[in-house]
Design a protein around this motif. Structure first.
Motif, PDB file in Angstrom:
ATOM      1  N   TRP A 293      -2.515  -6.062  -3.801  1.00 27.99           N
ATOM      2  CA  TRP A 293      -2.016  -4.695  -3.587  1.00 27.99           C
ATOM      3  C   TRP A 293      -0.608  -4.795  -2.994  1.00 27.99           C
ATOM      4  CZ3 TRP A 293      -6.099  -0.699  -1.487  1.00 27.99           C
ATOM      5  CH2 TRP A 293      -7.116  -0.533  -2.438  1.00 27.99           C
ATOM      6  N   PRO A 294       0.414  -4.796  -3.831  1.00 23.66           N
ATOM      7  CA  PRO A 294       1.776  -5.033  -3.345  1.00 23.66           C
ATOM      8  C   PRO A 294       2.316  -3.908  -2.460  1.00 23.66           C
ATOM      9  CG  PRO A 294       1.603  -5.410  -5.715  1.00 23.66           C
ATOM     10  CD  PRO A 294       0.359  -4.709  -5.291  1.00 23.66           C
ATOM     11  N   ILE A 295       3.196  -4.299  -1.565  1.00 27.01           N
ATOM     12  CA  ILE A 295       3.937  -3.370  -0.706  1.00 27.01           C
ATOM     13  C   ILE A 295       5.425  -3.600  -0.979  1.00 27.01           C
ATOM     14  CG2 ILE A 295       4.549  -2.821   1.681  1.00 27.01           C
ATOM     15  CD1 ILE A 295       1.655  -3.523   2.422  1.00 27.01           C
TER      16      ILE A 295
ATOM     17  N   ARG B  52      -9.653  -9.993  12.307  1.00 26.09           N
ATOM     18  CA  ARG B  52      -9.202 -10.148  10.921  1.00 26.09           C
ATOM     19  C   ARG B  52      -8.400  -8.945  10.442  1.00 26.09           C
ATOM     20  NH1 ARG B  52     -14.377 -10.644   7.700  1.00 26.09           N
ATOM     21  NH2 ARG B  52     -14.935  -9.058   9.255  1.00 26.09           N
ATOM     22  N   LEU B  53      -8.654  -7.779  11.045  1.00 23.65           N
ATOM     23  CA  LEU B  53      -7.947  -6.572  10.635  1.00 23.65           C
ATOM     24  C   LEU B  53      -6.473  -6.609  11.024  1.00 23.65           C
ATOM     25  CD1 LEU B  53     -10.690  -3.939  11.525  1.00 23.65           C
ATOM     26  CD2 LEU B  53     -10.037  -4.707   9.235  1.00 23.65           C
ATOM     27  N   ALA B  54      -6.106  -7.499  11.925  1.00 24.12           N
ATOM     28  CA  ALA B  54      -4.708  -7.605  12.336  1.00 24.12           C
ATOM     29  C   ALA B  54      -3.819  -8.077  11.190  1.00 24.12           C
ATOM     30  CB  ALA B  54      -4.583  -8.555  13.521  1.00 24.12           C
ATOM     31  N   GLN B  55      -4.409  -8.649  10.140  1.00 26.77           N
ATOM     32  CA  GLN B  55      -3.655  -9.099   8.968  1.00 26.77           C
ATOM     33  C   GLN B  55      -3.968  -8.253   7.734  1.00 26.77           C
ATOM     34  OE1 GLN B  55      -1.299 -11.364   9.394  1.00 26.77           O
ATOM     35  NE2 GLN B  55      -1.932 -11.369  11.547  1.00 26.77           N
ATOM     36  N   THR B  56      -4.469  -7.046   7.961  1.00 26.08           N
ATOM     37  CA  THR B  56      -4.905  -6.176   6.859  1.00 26.08           C
ATOM     38  C   THR B  56      -3.956  -4.988   6.734  1.00 26.08           C
ATOM     39  OG1 THR B  56      -7.197  -6.830   7.271  1.00 26.08           O
ATOM     40  CG2 THR B  56      -6.840  -4.853   5.934  1.00 26.08           C
ATOM     41  N   PRO B  57      -3.063  -4.976   5.734  1.00 22.51           N
ATOM     42  CA  PRO B  57      -2.080  -3.891   5.633  1.00 22.51           C
ATOM     43  C   PRO B  57      -2.672  -2.551   5.191  1.00 22.51           C
ATOM     44  CG  PRO B  57      -1.349  -5.862   4.465  1.00 22.51           C
ATOM     45  CD  PRO B  57      -2.796  -6.031   4.761  1.00 22.51           C
ATOM     46  N   THR B  58      -3.769  -2.570   4.417  1.00 20.61           N
ATOM     47  CA  THR B  58      -4.360  -1.330   3.915  1.00 20.61           C
ATOM     48  C   THR B  58      -5.772  -1.195   4.453  1.00 20.61           C
ATOM     49  OG1 THR B  58      -3.060  -1.476   1.883  1.00 20.61           O
ATOM     50  CG2 THR B  58      -4.955  -0.007   1.856  1.00 20.61           C
TER      51      THR B  58
ATOM     52  N   ALA C 142      -5.199   4.261   5.650  1.00 23.86           N
ATOM     53  CA  ALA C 142      -4.072   3.880   6.501  1.00 23.86           C
ATOM     54  C   ALA C 142      -3.380   2.656   5.930  1.00 23.86           C
ATOM     55  CB  ALA C 142      -4.554   3.600   7.925  1.00 23.86           C
ATOM     56  N   ALA C 143      -2.110   2.523   6.276  1.00 21.40           N
ATOM     57  CA  ALA C 143      -1.336   1.353   5.844  1.00 21.40           C
ATOM     58  C   ALA C 143      -0.368   0.951   6.937  1.00 21.40           C
ATOM     59  CB  ALA C 143      -0.579   1.649   4.550  1.00 21.40           C
ATOM     60  N   LEU C 144      -0.234  -0.357   7.108  1.00 19.09           N
ATOM     61  CA  LEU C 144       0.708  -0.949   8.049  1.00 19.09           C
ATOM     62  C   LEU C 144       1.684  -1.812   7.240  1.00 19.09           C
ATOM     63  CD1 LEU C 144      -2.086  -1.821  10.541  1.00 19.09           C
ATOM     64  CD2 LEU C 144      -0.083  -0.456  11.194  1.00 19.09           C
ATOM     65  N   PRO C 145       2.713  -1.189   6.663  1.00 21.04           N
ATOM     66  CA  PRO C 145       3.589  -1.932   5.745  1.00 21.04           C
ATOM     67  C   PRO C 145       4.324  -3.082   6.410  1.00 21.04           C
ATOM     68  CG  PRO C 145       4.474   0.256   6.199  1.00 21.04           C
ATOM     69  CD  PRO C 145       3.093   0.229   6.748  1.00 21.04           C
ATOM     70  N   HIS C 146       4.500  -3.041   7.726  1.00 23.77           N
ATOM     71  CA  HIS C 146       5.255  -4.115   8.379  1.00 23.77           C
ATOM     72  C   HIS C 146       4.525  -5.455   8.325  1.00 23.77           C
ATOM     73  CE1 HIS C 146       2.473  -3.373  11.727  1.00 23.77           C
ATOM     74  NE2 HIS C 146       2.840  -4.551  12.192  1.00 23.77           N
ATOM     75  N   LEU C 147       3.196  -5.434   8.085  1.00 29.46           N
ATOM     76  CA  LEU C 147       2.474  -6.692   7.991  1.00 29.46           C
ATOM     77  C   LEU C 147       2.907  -7.495   6.758  1.00 29.46           C
ATOM     78  CD1 LEU C 147      -1.127  -5.607   9.054  1.00 29.46           C
ATOM     79  CD2 LEU C 147       0.612  -6.767  10.429  1.00 29.46           C
ATOM     80  N   ALA C 148       3.394  -6.816   5.744  1.00 31.16           N
ATOM     81  CA  ALA C 148       3.933  -7.490   4.556  1.00 31.16           C
ATOM     82  C   ALA C 148       5.461  -7.489   4.540  1.00 31.16           C
ATOM     83  CB  ALA C 148       3.407  -6.821   3.289  1.00 31.16           C
ATOM     84  N   ASP C 149       6.047  -6.573   5.291  1.00 28.86           N
ATOM     85  CA  ASP C 149       7.497  -6.396   5.308  1.00 28.86           C
ATOM     86  C   ASP C 149       7.954  -6.290   6.760  1.00 28.86           C
ATOM     87  OD1 ASP C 149      10.135  -5.695   4.950  1.00 28.86           O
ATOM     88  OD2 ASP C 149       9.729  -3.728   4.048  1.00 28.86           O
ATOM     89  N   PRO C 150       8.138  -7.416   7.444  1.00 31.43           N
ATOM     90  CA  PRO C 150       8.467  -7.389   8.872  1.00 31.43           C
ATOM     91  C   PRO C 150       9.732  -6.612   9.206  1.00 31.43           C
ATOM     92  CG  PRO C 150       7.822  -9.598   8.192  1.00 31.43           C
ATOM     93  CD  PRO C 150       7.962  -8.795   6.943  1.00 31.43           C
TER      94      PRO C 150
ATOM     95  N   ARG D 111       7.062   0.207  15.006  1.00 35.26           N
ATOM     96  CA  ARG D 111       6.729   0.055  13.588  1.00 35.26           C
ATOM     97  C   ARG D 111       5.929   1.271  13.100  1.00 35.26           C
ATOM     98  NH1 ARG D 111       3.826  -4.295  15.548  1.00 35.26           N
ATOM     99  NH2 ARG D 111       5.850  -4.664  16.573  1.00 35.26           N
ATOM    100  N   PRO D 112       5.978   1.539  11.778  1.00 35.12           N
ATOM    101  CA  PRO D 112       5.285   2.718  11.245  1.00 35.12           C
ATOM    102  C   PRO D 112       3.812   2.440  10.968  1.00 35.12           C
ATOM    103  CG  PRO D 112       6.457   1.629   9.472  1.00 35.12           C
ATOM    104  CD  PRO D 112       6.753   0.844  10.724  1.00 35.12           C
ATOM    105  N   LEU D 113       3.013   3.457  11.136  1.00 36.14           N
ATOM    106  CA  LEU D 113       1.624   3.470  10.670  1.00 36.14           C
ATOM    107  C   LEU D 113       1.473   4.686   9.772  1.00 36.14           C
ATOM    108  CD1 LEU D 113      -1.416   2.801  10.582  1.00 36.14           C
ATOM    109  CD2 LEU D 113      -1.654   4.066  12.740  1.00 36.14           C
ATOM    110  N   TRP D 114       1.142   4.441   8.527  1.00 39.19           N
ATOM    111  CA  TRP D 114       0.980   5.482   7.500  1.00 39.19           C
ATOM    112  C   TRP D 114      -0.498   5.850   7.437  1.00 39.19           C
ATOM    113  CZ3 TRP D 114      -2.094   5.722   3.245  1.00 39.19           C
ATOM    114  CH2 TRP D 114      -1.715   6.501   2.150  1.00 39.19           C
ATOM    115  N   THR D 115      -0.835   7.137   7.525  1.00 37.44           N
ATOM    116  CA  THR D 115      -2.242   7.538   7.398  1.00 37.44           C
ATOM    117  C   THR D 115      -2.351   8.885   6.705  1.00 37.44           C
ATOM    118  OG1 THR D 115      -2.541   8.902   9.415  1.00 37.44           O
ATOM    119  CG2 THR D 115      -2.658   6.507   9.692  1.00 37.44           C
TER     120      THR D 115
END
Length: 476
Positions: A207-209, A297-303, A333-341, A350-354
């Motif tokens: 699932w690309p970001i 494990r959720l700390a590395q989960t962007p979506t 929810a999405a945490l795009p910074h986990l893939a795009d620092p 950092r943003p949190l999208w929900t």
């Protein structure tokens, strides 16, 4: 001007690019001051170093949709970061269910991984065939008969009470969270189709970001449009029919306002009866640090799909469809910074999208409800929040007129519309209005940033209006 495209969302731009590459003069008109529709990125008003994707944030189809595969976003400078974890589903009173890019790792952590492998393994091995079928025009021979034979029994099972054939509470929740992207009652065929396609993509391509935000996708499309002579007009609301051939990347009911008495009476009546589905309430947070998840494990989960277990999600979707606000709604929810620092600013914000699923036209601010759900799985989350940008469903149309009452599927997330478009027509991208066509998510194959509705509408226009049978190459 040969063609006017009204609306600059991914479908409108896909149509514009296709027509411009066929040698036609094309103008895109957008009511907002920023192009991109459902794929825009804007800075936070108080923390300009933090940017929010104001509609879509994660793009499972950016690599796999037939249109984008041919257009080749990476070759055009769009960096698509593919995380190791595609999505995760926190669960009450037990470890989360995680959908890794690696299907074997996913199965190894599920209670009954063999059941997940039986459901998705054969589809992931033929991702191109599955996506080609589900994003097809529904009027042609399936591009892959073997894919259709693999998909059909799984679609019928997961779209009916037989969805219990998927074993394990964690696996059931994991799949249901993906299927819930359609915002519809479950089980249903439309939810099952979306769930199977998205879960297949999660293993086959991830699932690309987009690095830099969703805006990079429409910017790539606009660059190609301009290189082929196309024009973009921003900040102009279309209130009367443009001259010549027009493609509308709009809600179908917008034609009532634009054409008024010029509409054929039966078509006007059909548009007045057009029904929009449930909505979403959008909440963008600015956080001061990483979320303190109970399950590390959720700390590395962007979506993230935060609807609880399968029973809870199905109940919440039913209540929303019936016009009620669930006590625990489905939250994505999405945490795009986990893939795009680079999405983290110099101060570590950092943003949190929900968004939360709500009834059509809801005026309810869902920020506190979403915050409380995060607190269930990450105590201390509330202390990280330094900014909240909340938009009730009823006001989403203020920044994207297509999202009537908050319906991000533009009324198209149901089986009827997925096959026929907004009215019963053999060619759902056409209208009975001379030289007027629809190319929004209200037409097949429905919602999502895939560009296929725009591509199919452009194909119709090129053939019917200009006699162009051979479609242009989309390659860079």
């Amino acid at each position: 001007m040969d063609i006017t495209v009204v609306g600059s969302g991914p479908n409108g731009l896909a149509a514009a690019v296709t027509c411009a590459r066929a040698g036609l003069s094309v103008r895109v008109i957008e009511a907002q001051l920023t192009a991109g529709g459902g794929a825009r990125t804007l800075p936070d008003p108080d923390f300009p170093g933090v940017s929010h994707d104001i509609c879509s944030a994660v793009h499972p189809l950016a690599l796999a949709s037939p249109f984008f595969a041919a257009f080749d976003l990476p070759a055009r400078g769009v960096r698509l970061a593919v995380p190791e974890v595609s999505y995760g589903n926190p669960l009450p009173d037990r470890p989360a269910a995680i959908g890794y890019r690696d299907i074997e790792r996913t199965c190894a952590e599920l209670d009954n991984g063999a059941s997940w492998r039986r459901l998705l393994g054969p589809l992931s091995a033929d991702c191109e065939g599955v996506v080609g079928l589900l994003l097809g025009d529904k009027r042609s021979i399936p591009p892959s008969i073997p894919a259709a034979l693999r998909l059909a029994p799984r679609l019928l099972a997961q779209g009916s009470p037989a969805w219990r054939l998927l074993s394990g509470d964690d696996a059931r929740a994991l799949f249901t969270g993906v299927a819930a992207h359609t915002i519809s009652r479950m089980p249903s065929l439309v939810a099952a189709g979306a769930g199977l396609m998205l879960a297949t993509l999660g293993h086959a391509v991830g699932w690309p970001i987009p690095v830099g935000g969703s805006q990079t996708i429409p910017e790539a499309l606009l660059a190609d449009l301009r290189s082929h002579g196309g024009e973009l007009v921003l900040g102009q609301d279309v209130t009367s029919p443009p001259s010549g051939v027009v493609l509308y990347d709009t809600a179908p009911t917008a034609l009532l306002r634009i054409y008024g008495d010029q509409l054929p009476s039966r078509y006007a009546d059909a548009l007045r009866r057009y029904q929009y589905g449930p909505g979403v309430a959008k909440v963008d947070f600015v956080l001061s640090g990483e979320i303190p998840w109970r399950d590390s494990r959720l700390a590395q989960t962007p979506t993230l799909h935060l609807g609880g277990d399968r029973t809870m999600m199905a109940r919440a979707e039913r209540e929303v469809a019936e016009g009620r606000h669930p006590e625990w709604p489905m939250v994505l929810a999405a945490l795009p910074h986990l893939a795009d620092p680079a999405r983290v600013d110099a101060q570590g914000r950092r943003p949190l999208w929900t968004y939360a699923h709500v009834p059509q036209g809801s005026m309810v601010d869902m920020a506190e409800t979403i915050t409380a759900i995060f607190e269930r799985f990450a105590p201390g989350f509330r202390d990280l929040v330094v900014g909240v940008r909340s938009v009730p469903a009823a006001h989403l149309a203020d920044h994207n007129a297509n999202l009537v009452g908050g319906d991000i599927g533009v009324g198209g997330n149901n089986m009827f519309s997925a096959l026929t478009g907004p009215t019963l027509r053999w060619n759902p991208w056409s209208t009975p209005i001379p030289k007027a066509y629809l190319c929004s998510s209200a037409t097949p194959p429905g919602g999502g940033v895939h560009g296929m509705a725009g591509f199919y509408a452009a194909r119709t226009v090129l053939r019917r209006e200009f006699g162009i049978q051979e479609l242009p190459s989309l390659a860079p």
